[in-house]
Write a protein that holds these residues in place. Sequence first.
Motif, PDB file in Angstrom:
ATOM      1  N   SER A   5      -8.811  12.637  20.790  1.00 53.55           N
ATOM      2  CA  SER A   5     -10.158  13.104  20.469  1.00 53.55           C
ATOM      3  C   SER A   5     -11.052  11.931  20.116  1.00 53.55           C
ATOM      4  N   GLN A   6     -12.328  12.077  20.430  1.00 50.99           N
ATOM      5  CA  GLN A   6     -13.298  11.020  20.157  1.00 50.99           C
ATOM      6  C   GLN A   6     -14.554  11.634  19.548  1.00 50.99           C
ATOM      7  N   SER A   7     -15.176  10.857  18.668  1.00 50.50           N
ATOM      8  CA  SER A   7     -16.434  11.313  18.085  1.00 50.50           C
ATOM      9  C   SER A   7     -17.355  10.127  17.834  1.00 50.50           C
ATOM     10  N   PRO A   8     -18.680  10.351  17.918  1.00 53.10           N
ATOM     11  CA  PRO A   8     -19.300  11.577  18.416  1.00 53.10           C
ATOM     12  C   PRO A   8     -19.148  11.692  19.929  1.00 53.10           C
ATOM     13  N   SER A   9     -19.497  12.827  20.492  1.00 55.23           N
ATOM     14  CA  SER A   9     -19.437  12.962  21.943  1.00 55.23           C
ATOM     15  C   SER A   9     -20.634  12.274  22.589  1.00 55.23           C
ATOM     16  N   ASN A  10     -21.742  12.284  21.885  1.00 51.06           N
ATOM     17  CA  ASN A  10     -22.957  11.604  22.346  1.00 51.06           C
ATOM     18  C   ASN A  10     -23.592  10.859  21.179  1.00 51.06           C
ATOM     19  N   LYS A  11     -24.141   9.675  21.486  1.00 47.68           N
ATOM     20  CA  LYS A  11     -24.813   8.895  20.458  1.00 47.68           C
ATOM     21  C   LYS A  11     -26.013   8.206  21.083  1.00 47.68           C
ATOM     22  N   VAL A  12     -27.169   8.463  20.512  1.00 47.57           N
ATOM     23  CA  VAL A  12     -28.382   7.779  20.937  1.00 47.57           C
ATOM     24  C   VAL A  12     -28.805   6.872  19.789  1.00 47.57           C
ATOM     25  N   THR A  13     -29.030   5.612  20.079  1.00 52.22           N
ATOM     26  CA  THR A  13     -29.395   4.670  19.042  1.00 52.22           C
ATOM     27  C   THR A  13     -30.496   3.744  19.536  1.00 52.22           C
ATOM     28  N   LEU A  32      -2.900   2.122  21.678  1.00 48.60           N
ATOM     29  CA  LEU A  32      -4.254   2.670  21.762  1.00 48.60           C
ATOM     30  C   LEU A  32      -5.140   1.685  22.506  1.00 48.60           C
ATOM     31  N   TYR A  33      -5.971   2.204  23.385  1.00 48.71           N
ATOM     32  CA  TYR A  33      -6.810   1.380  24.253  1.00 48.71           C
ATOM     33  C   TYR A  33      -8.251   1.869  24.186  1.00 48.71           C
ATOM     34  N   TRP A  34      -9.169   0.926  24.327  1.00 47.44           N
ATOM     35  CA  TRP A  34     -10.589   1.251  24.498  1.00 47.44           C
ATOM     36  C   TRP A  34     -11.041   0.722  25.857  1.00 47.44           C
ATOM     37  N   TYR A  35     -11.795   1.584  26.570  1.00 49.06           N
ATOM     38  CA  TYR A  35     -12.382   1.217  27.849  1.00 49.06           C
ATOM     39  C   TYR A  35     -13.864   1.579  27.820  1.00 49.06           C
ATOM     40  N   ARG A  36     -14.616   0.977  28.724  1.00 49.55           N
ATOM     41  CA  ARG A  36     -16.037   1.295  28.872  1.00 49.55           C
ATOM     42  C   ARG A  36     -16.280   1.653  30.330  1.00 49.55           C
ATOM     43  N   GLN A  37     -17.057   2.718  30.552  1.00 50.92           N
ATOM     44  CA  GLN A  37     -17.367   3.163  31.910  1.00 50.92           C
ATOM     45  C   GLN A  37     -18.878   3.207  32.062  1.00 50.92           C
ATOM     46  N   SER A  38     -19.390   2.260  32.832  1.00 51.19           N
ATOM     47  CA  SER A  38     -20.824   2.209  33.086  1.00 51.19           C
ATOM     48  C   SER A  38     -21.125   2.903  34.395  1.00 51.19           C
ATOM     49  N   ILE A  79     -20.074  -1.606  17.515  1.00 47.86           N
ATOM     50  CA  ILE A  79     -20.979  -2.450  18.294  1.00 47.86           C
ATOM     51  C   ILE A  79     -22.145  -2.801  17.384  1.00 47.86           C
ATOM     52  N   GLN A  80     -22.321  -4.079  17.142  1.00 51.39           N
ATOM     53  CA  GLN A  80     -23.410  -4.532  16.283  1.00 51.39           C
ATOM     54  C   GLN A  80     -24.613  -4.931  17.129  1.00 51.39           C
ATOM     55  N   ARG A  81     -25.783  -4.744  16.553  1.00 49.53           N
ATOM     56  CA  ARG A  81     -27.040  -5.162  17.205  1.00 49.53           C
ATOM     57  C   ARG A  81     -27.051  -4.695  18.671  1.00 49.53           C
ATOM     58  N   THR A  82     -26.952  -3.398  18.863  1.00 48.60           N
ATOM     59  CA  THR A  82     -26.813  -2.839  20.209  1.00 48.60           C
ATOM     60  C   THR A  82     -27.939  -3.281  21.140  1.00 48.60           C
ATOM     61  N   GLN A  83     -27.548  -3.456  22.402  1.00 40.43           N
ATOM     62  CA  GLN A  83     -28.477  -3.811  23.468  1.00 40.43           C
ATOM     63  C   GLN A  83     -28.467  -2.696  24.514  1.00 40.43           C
ATOM     64  N   GLN A  84     -29.492  -2.647  25.345  1.00 40.77           N
ATOM     65  CA  GLN A  84     -29.575  -1.589  26.350  1.00 40.77           C
ATOM     66  C   GLN A  84     -28.409  -1.639  27.326  1.00 40.77           C
ATOM     67  N   GLY A 110     -14.361  10.791  25.725  1.00 45.14           N
ATOM     68  CA  GLY A 110     -15.358   9.728  25.735  1.00 45.14           C
ATOM     69  C   GLY A 110     -16.528   9.967  24.800  1.00 45.14           C
ATOM     70  N   THR A 111     -17.198   8.894  24.466  1.00 45.74           N
ATOM     71  CA  THR A 111     -18.472   8.938  23.735  1.00 45.74           C
ATOM     72  C   THR A 111     -19.529   8.330  24.632  1.00 45.74           C
ATOM     73  N   ARG A 112     -20.576   9.117  24.911  1.00 44.94           N
ATOM     74  CA  ARG A 112     -21.678   8.607  25.732  1.00 44.94           C
ATOM     75  C   ARG A 112     -22.682   7.942  24.808  1.00 44.94           C
ATOM     76  N   LEU A 113     -22.834   6.627  24.952  1.00 42.67           N
ATOM     77  CA  LEU A 113     -23.755   5.859  24.119  1.00 42.67           C
ATOM     78  C   LEU A 113     -25.002   5.523  24.918  1.00 42.67           C
ATOM     79  N   THR A 114     -26.139   5.854  24.374  1.00 39.42           N
ATOM     80  CA  THR A 114     -27.420   5.522  24.980  1.00 39.42           C
ATOM     81  C   THR A 114     -28.213   4.678  23.998  1.00 39.42           C
TER      82      THR A 114
END
Lengths: 116, 108
Positions: A5-13, A32-38, A79-84, A110-114
């Motif tokens: 399970s992952q949280s949040p499911s969506n994050k807008v920052t 345990l693994y972390w991946y990113r899907q762009s 993730i610090q100082r997030t970028q687009q 997954g968590t969708r980060l925007t």
Amino acid sequence: GAGVSQSPSNKVTEKGKDVELRCDPISGHTALYWYRQSLGQGLEFLIYFQGNSAPDKSGLPSDRFSAERTGGSVSTLTIQRTQQEDSAVYLCASSLVGFTPSIEQYFGPGTRLTVT
Amino acid sequence: EDQVTQSPEALRLQEGESSSLNCSYTVSGLRGLFWYRQDPGKGPEFLFTLYSAGEEKEKERLKATLTKKESFLHITAPKPEDSATYLCAVRPQNKLIFGTGTLLAVQP
């Protein structure tokens, strides 16, 4: 049993803010693994934890990214100082053992980060 | 450099029309080739692991095969519910290296 399970499911920052993403692996899974899907790209490995060993951080794209795993279970990706360009879906996976050659990894939703 | 290339990028089939998806790879030391299915908005769902050339695995309408350079995912008589993105990955060490996937659409 419960899956990953992952949280949040969506994050807008907003750009420049810090974010924390959480992962709860399958109970008893030591790896345990972390991946990113762009968009339009394949899954990109970020970091790997196995038991009490030092994590494999070779996939982290910059020093703004960090992760920890407390008590061998829950993990947090920060993730610090997030970028687009950080906008993506962040996926967590777990497996029974990390070093067995053919062991499969089970993914969370997954968590969708925007980043705006 | 370890690399995975999947083709085609997208495939549209009629229900019952069999076809194959390709996964070509170059890897320093293969410790498993994995197929996953991913539905929109969800994480990848494990399908198969193949470890050695000549190995084959089947699950319902899906059959995965492996050679020294590529893997095929054969879909026999597909149904609309088989529509998804199919991902291939190789495991040289601890991490998985993924291809960009094949988006499969099966029309009734």
